[in-house]
Scaffold this active site. Structure first.
Site, PDB file in Angstrom:
ATOM      1  N   LEU A  33       0.788  -1.330   0.098  1.00 17.10           N
ATOM      2  CA  LEU A  33       0.121   0.086  -0.115  1.00 17.10           C
ATOM      3  C   LEU A  33       0.931   1.293  -0.048  1.00 17.10           C
ATOM      4  O   LEU A  33       1.973   1.308   0.577  1.00 17.10           O
ATOM      5  CB  LEU A  33      -0.957  -0.073   1.248  1.00 17.10           C
ATOM      6  N   GLY A  36      -1.610   6.357  -2.803  1.00 13.26           N
ATOM      7  CA  GLY A  36      -2.737   6.283  -3.629  1.00 13.26           C
ATOM      8  C   GLY A  36      -3.892   5.465  -3.018  1.00 13.26           C
ATOM      9  O   GLY A  36      -4.877   5.779  -2.994  1.00 13.26           O
ATOM     10  N   HIS A  37      -3.458   4.335  -2.540  1.00 14.50           N
ATOM     11  CA  HIS A  37      -4.508   3.342  -1.850  1.00 14.50           C
ATOM     12  C   HIS A  37      -5.103   3.948  -0.679  1.00 14.50           C
ATOM     13  O   HIS A  37      -6.515   3.966  -0.490  1.00 14.50           O
ATOM     14  CB  HIS A  37      -3.762   2.174  -1.325  1.00 14.50           C
ATOM     15  N   GLN A  61      -5.104 -12.505 -12.654  1.00 14.07           N
ATOM     16  CA  GLN A  61      -4.844 -11.244 -13.516  1.00 14.07           C
ATOM     17  C   GLN A  61      -3.708 -11.325 -14.037  1.00 14.07           C
ATOM     18  O   GLN A  61      -3.353  -9.948 -14.719  1.00 14.07           O
ATOM     19  CB  GLN A  61      -5.784 -10.025 -12.698  1.00 14.07           C
ATOM     20  N   GLY A 149      -9.373   3.700  -8.302  1.00 15.28           N
ATOM     21  CA  GLY A 149      -8.453   4.853  -8.674  1.00 15.28           C
ATOM     22  C   GLY A 149      -8.345   4.920 -10.252  1.00 15.28           C
ATOM     23  O   GLY A 149      -8.371   3.973 -11.118  1.00 15.28           O
ATOM     24  N   GLN A 150      -8.293   6.308 -10.635  1.00 12.35           N
ATOM     25  CA  GLN A 150      -8.296   6.641 -11.964  1.00 12.35           C
ATOM     26  C   GLN A 150      -7.113   6.216 -12.643  1.00 12.35           C
ATOM     27  O   GLN A 150      -6.685   5.920 -13.904  1.00 12.35           O
ATOM     28  CB  GLN A 150      -8.506   8.140 -12.231  1.00 12.35           C
ATOM     29  N   LYS A 151      -5.992   5.969 -11.719  1.00 12.65           N
ATOM     30  CA  LYS A 151      -4.665   5.319 -12.226  1.00 12.65           C
ATOM     31  C   LYS A 151      -4.933   4.465 -13.134  1.00 12.65           C
ATOM     32  O   LYS A 151      -4.232   3.913 -14.226  1.00 12.65           O
ATOM     33  CB  LYS A 151      -3.771   5.036 -10.925  1.00 12.65           C
ATOM     34  N   ASP A 152      -5.969   3.562 -12.871  1.00 11.40           N
ATOM     35  CA  ASP A 152      -6.056   2.425 -13.656  1.00 11.40           C
ATOM     36  C   ASP A 152      -7.352   2.427 -14.498  1.00 11.40           C
ATOM     37  O   ASP A 152      -8.423   1.810 -14.175  1.00 11.40           O
ATOM     38  CB  ASP A 152      -6.309   0.902 -12.643  1.00 11.40           C
TER      39      ASP A 152
END
Ligand code: AMP
Length: 281
Positions: A33, A36-37, A61, A149-152
């Site tokens: 973590l 961001g998390h 995944q 998160g928008q990161k992904d």
């Protein structure tokens, strides 16, 4: 903070909380973590009565076994951070708990074109694995609010379409990407970068910023070419893609039509570490 490793006692506790009228916020993670998390946890705490965070490195995944084997794990530190962030419940399942019958998916559904483009193209099977684990986790936790998160960016779209398809009664909240001062998007994978590589890694952010700042002035092919150069000059050895897409469909956009909301996305390797980032335009 209560830690559960098994599904049954977690579900029992969640039923009790729901019967008391408490709303449940859920933050799924793969651990290691960072801030961001923690920003997702923070958002959940402001929206929901109870925040549940799961830590599960989902083997289904990872299309690349070596990437799975190298994925960072910092369990003790994660627990301390979650406690400090006042997380209510942590779910730490083992692989057998999530996949009691192996990785055989009973999900006869896939997120159509999203599965095969960008991340889906370069990581075959990745989003099938994401859908399997998210369907399972959402069935277990049955949250009111989900935080991602928008990161992904593409993952958020895939999970949105999973939720829509199965009419899951959960509201998805997309939280802005947390960055280092250099602009580098925070990521568990950054832990595998040397100090110098970490500084150079902001090249991917600078490339996306270049696209954003010059979108009205340059043809798209030129924008992508310059962005690619910025990434290469920063020391990245290989770029999977630099793309400018329709933010709603992720299909490629070739000209700057002002009515279409766009997103620039990139994925590239630095010292064997694959980094991704995106920027809404
Ligand atoms: P991961 O542990 O990488 O699977 O990420 C768990 C969640 O945290 C996903 O919804 C990610 O999109 C989100 N996340 C990862 N990095 C960041 C970041 N830098 N800022 C905000 N959210 C993030």
């Amino acid at each position: 903070m209560i830690i559960f490793k098994q599904i049954a006692p977690l579900v029992k506790k969640l039923h009790q909380l729901k019967n008391e009228g408490k709303s449940i916020g859920f933050v799924p993670t793969m651990g290691a973590l960072h801030n961001g998390h923690l920003s997702l946890i923070d958002h959940s705490r402001t929206v929901a009565d109870v925040t549940v965070c799961s830590i599960f490195v989902n083997p289904a995944q990872f299309n690349d076994k070596a990437d799975f084997d190298r994925y960072p794990a910092t369990p003790e530190q994660d627990i301390l951070l979650l406690e400090k962030e006042k997380t209510d419940i942590v779910f730490l399942p083992g692989v057998h708990e999530i996949y009691p019958n192996g990785f055989i998916s009973n999900l006869s559904w896939s997120p159509n074109h999203l599965e095969n483009i960008l991340e889906g193209y370069y990581r075959p099977g990745h989003f099938r694995g994401v859908c399997m684990v998210m369907h399972r986790l959402l069935s277990i936790v049955e949250p009111d609010e989900l935080f991602m998160g928008q990161k992904d960016y593409q993952q958020c779209m895939v999970v949105k379409s999973l939720i829509d398809h199965f009419f899951l009664p959960v509201h998805i909240n997309i939280v802005a990407t947390q960055r280092e001062t250099s602009g580098l998007a925070m990521s568990s994978r950054n832990m595998r970068l040397s100090a110098t590589a970490k500084l150079n890694a902001s090249g991917i952010y600078r490339a996306l910023l270049f696209i954003k700042e010059n979108i009205s002035d340059l043809p798209f092919e030129e924008l992508k070419h310059h962005a690619q150069e910025i990434i290469t000059n920063a020391g990245f050895q290989k770029t999977d893609y630099v793309a400018i897409c329709d933010a709603a469909t992720l299909l490629p956009v070739t000209e700057n039509s002002p009515s279409v909301k766009k997103v620039a996305l990139a994925a590239a390797f630095l010292d064997g570490v694959r980094l991704i980032d995106n920027m809404l335009i």
